[in-house]
Design a protein around this motif. Structure first.
Motif, PDB file in Angstrom:
ATOM      1  N   ARG A 132      -1.661  14.621   0.759  1.00  0.00           N
ATOM      2  CA  ARG A 132      -2.102  13.762  -0.345  1.00  0.00           C
ATOM      3  C   ARG A 132      -1.228  12.509  -0.434  1.00  0.00           C
ATOM      4  NH1 ARG A 132      -2.580  18.678  -3.806  1.00  0.00           N
ATOM      5  NH2 ARG A 132      -4.775  19.240  -3.719  1.00  0.00           N
ATOM      6  N   ALA A 133       0.075  12.696  -0.281  1.00  0.00           N
ATOM      7  CA  ALA A 133       0.992  11.558  -0.340  1.00  0.00           C
ATOM      8  C   ALA A 133       0.688  10.575   0.790  1.00  0.00           C
ATOM      9  CB  ALA A 133       2.438  12.037  -0.264  1.00  0.00           C
ATOM     10  N   LYS A 134       0.407  11.091   1.973  1.00  0.00           N
ATOM     11  CA  LYS A 134       0.093  10.239   3.125  1.00  0.00           C
ATOM     12  C   LYS A 134      -1.208   9.475   2.888  1.00  0.00           C
ATOM     13  CE  LYS A 134       0.241  10.553   8.105  1.00  0.00           C
ATOM     14  NZ  LYS A 134       0.431  11.430   9.246  1.00  0.00           N
ATOM     15  N   VAL A 135      -2.241  10.156   2.373  1.00  0.00           N
ATOM     16  CA  VAL A 135      -3.520   9.501   2.086  1.00  0.00           C
ATOM     17  C   VAL A 135      -3.316   8.410   1.044  1.00  0.00           C
ATOM     18  CG1 VAL A 135      -5.788   9.857   0.995  1.00  0.00           C
ATOM     19  CG2 VAL A 135      -4.989  11.431   2.769  1.00  0.00           C
ATOM     20  N   SER A 136      -2.547   8.703   0.015  1.00  0.00           N
ATOM     21  CA  SER A 136      -2.299   7.716  -1.035  1.00  0.00           C
ATOM     22  C   SER A 136      -1.558   6.494  -0.486  1.00  0.00           C
ATOM     23  CB  SER A 136      -1.498   8.361  -2.168  1.00  0.00           C
ATOM     24  OG  SER A 136      -1.253   7.438  -3.184  1.00  0.00           O
ATOM     25  N   ALA A 137      -0.537   6.725   0.319  1.00  0.00           N
ATOM     26  CA  ALA A 137       0.229   5.615   0.891  1.00  0.00           C
ATOM     27  C   ALA A 137      -0.645   4.777   1.826  1.00  0.00           C
ATOM     28  CB  ALA A 137       1.453   6.145   1.640  1.00  0.00           C
ATOM     29  N   ASP A 138      -1.441   5.438   2.667  1.00  0.00           N
ATOM     30  CA  ASP A 138      -2.320   4.708   3.584  1.00  0.00           C
ATOM     31  C   ASP A 138      -3.406   3.947   2.823  1.00  0.00           C
ATOM     32  OD1 ASP A 138      -0.863   5.475   5.769  1.00  0.00           O
ATOM     33  OD2 ASP A 138      -2.269   7.035   6.440  1.00  0.00           O
ATOM     34  N   THR A 139      -3.894   4.509   1.753  1.00  0.00           N
ATOM     35  CA  THR A 139      -4.891   3.829   0.933  1.00  0.00           C
ATOM     36  C   THR A 139      -4.306   2.562   0.336  1.00  0.00           C
ATOM     37  OG1 THR A 139      -5.999   5.923   0.424  1.00  0.00           O
ATOM     38  CG2 THR A 139      -6.442   4.080  -1.061  1.00  0.00           C
ATOM     39  N   GLU A 140      -3.064   2.632  -0.118  1.00  0.00           N
ATOM     40  CA  GLU A 140      -2.413   1.438  -0.666  1.00  0.00           C
ATOM     41  C   GLU A 140      -2.193   0.382   0.413  1.00  0.00           C
ATOM     42  OE1 GLU A 140      -1.990   0.501  -3.849  1.00  0.00           O
ATOM     43  OE2 GLU A 140      -3.165   2.314  -4.182  1.00  0.00           O
ATOM     44  N   LEU A 141      -1.872   0.812   1.637  1.00  0.00           N
ATOM     45  CA  LEU A 141      -1.738  -0.135   2.744  1.00  0.00           C
ATOM     46  C   LEU A 141      -3.056  -0.874   2.970  1.00  0.00           C
ATOM     47  CD1 LEU A 141       0.249   1.848   5.480  1.00  0.00           C
ATOM     48  CD2 LEU A 141       0.952  -0.270   4.349  1.00  0.00           C
TER      49      LEU A 141
END
Length: 171
Positions: A61-70
């Motif tokens: 979830r943290a990875k998806v959130s960070a990539d979404t912000e990118l």
């Protein structure tokens, strides 16, 4: 050599004595305790599975959130060139990114004050919902009167058989 297992006496198909009734109630109690243990074990297994899932899912979830912000940063910086001709999304080789209209959300700070305000203004009363429904508790409180009303029938109220085995709280 032929070993024979002693025949187990089948459970009686009818209870004829108080001793037989006590034995059946005891069997019910034992079965209920076993059911409780099975349910508790199932609940523990479910809780453990949920915990394992959450632990495995948290970094994803943290990875998806960070990539979404990118992607959001890239999208906002290049919005004019990405969304040409009234488009709301951009198709990429691996998926799509874009904008979608979020549904409106009503936030009411004080529902009581809002209701008072709506009631005070005739033009705003259309925003008040009135709900009419049968008060079943009142009908059950007066069953003789309720039974005289067309379409109303009072059912049940009969004695219901129950069995309550003696139990000892598990420590």
């Amino acid at each position: 050599m032929d070993e024979t297992v002693p025949a187990r006496r089948p459970a009686p198909t009818r209870v004829r004595t108080a001793d037989q009734a006590a034995a059946v109630v005891g069997r019910i109690g034992v079965a209920q305790v076993q059911l409780g243990r099975l349910k508790a074990a199932a609940e523990v297994a479910v809780a453990q599975a949920k915990l394992a899932y959450e632990e495995a899912a948290a970094p994803l979830r943290a990875k998806v959130s960070a990539d979404t912000e990118l992607l959001r940063g890239y999208f906002e910086a290049n919005r004019a060139s990405l969304l040409t001709g009234g488009k709301k999304s951009v198709a990429l080789a691996t998926g799509t990114m874009g904008l979608k209209k979020a549904p409106p959300k009503l936030v009411v700070a004080d529902a009581g004050a809002l209701l008072t305000l709506l009631e005070a203004d005739r033009k705003l009363r259309r925003f008040i919902r009135t709900k009419n429904e049968v008060d079943q508790a009142a009908l059950l409180a007066e069953p003789k009167v309720a039974a005289t009303i067309d379409g109303v029938t009072i059912e049940g109220g009969d004695d219901a058989f129950y069995v309550k085995p003696l139990t000892v709280a598990a420590a």
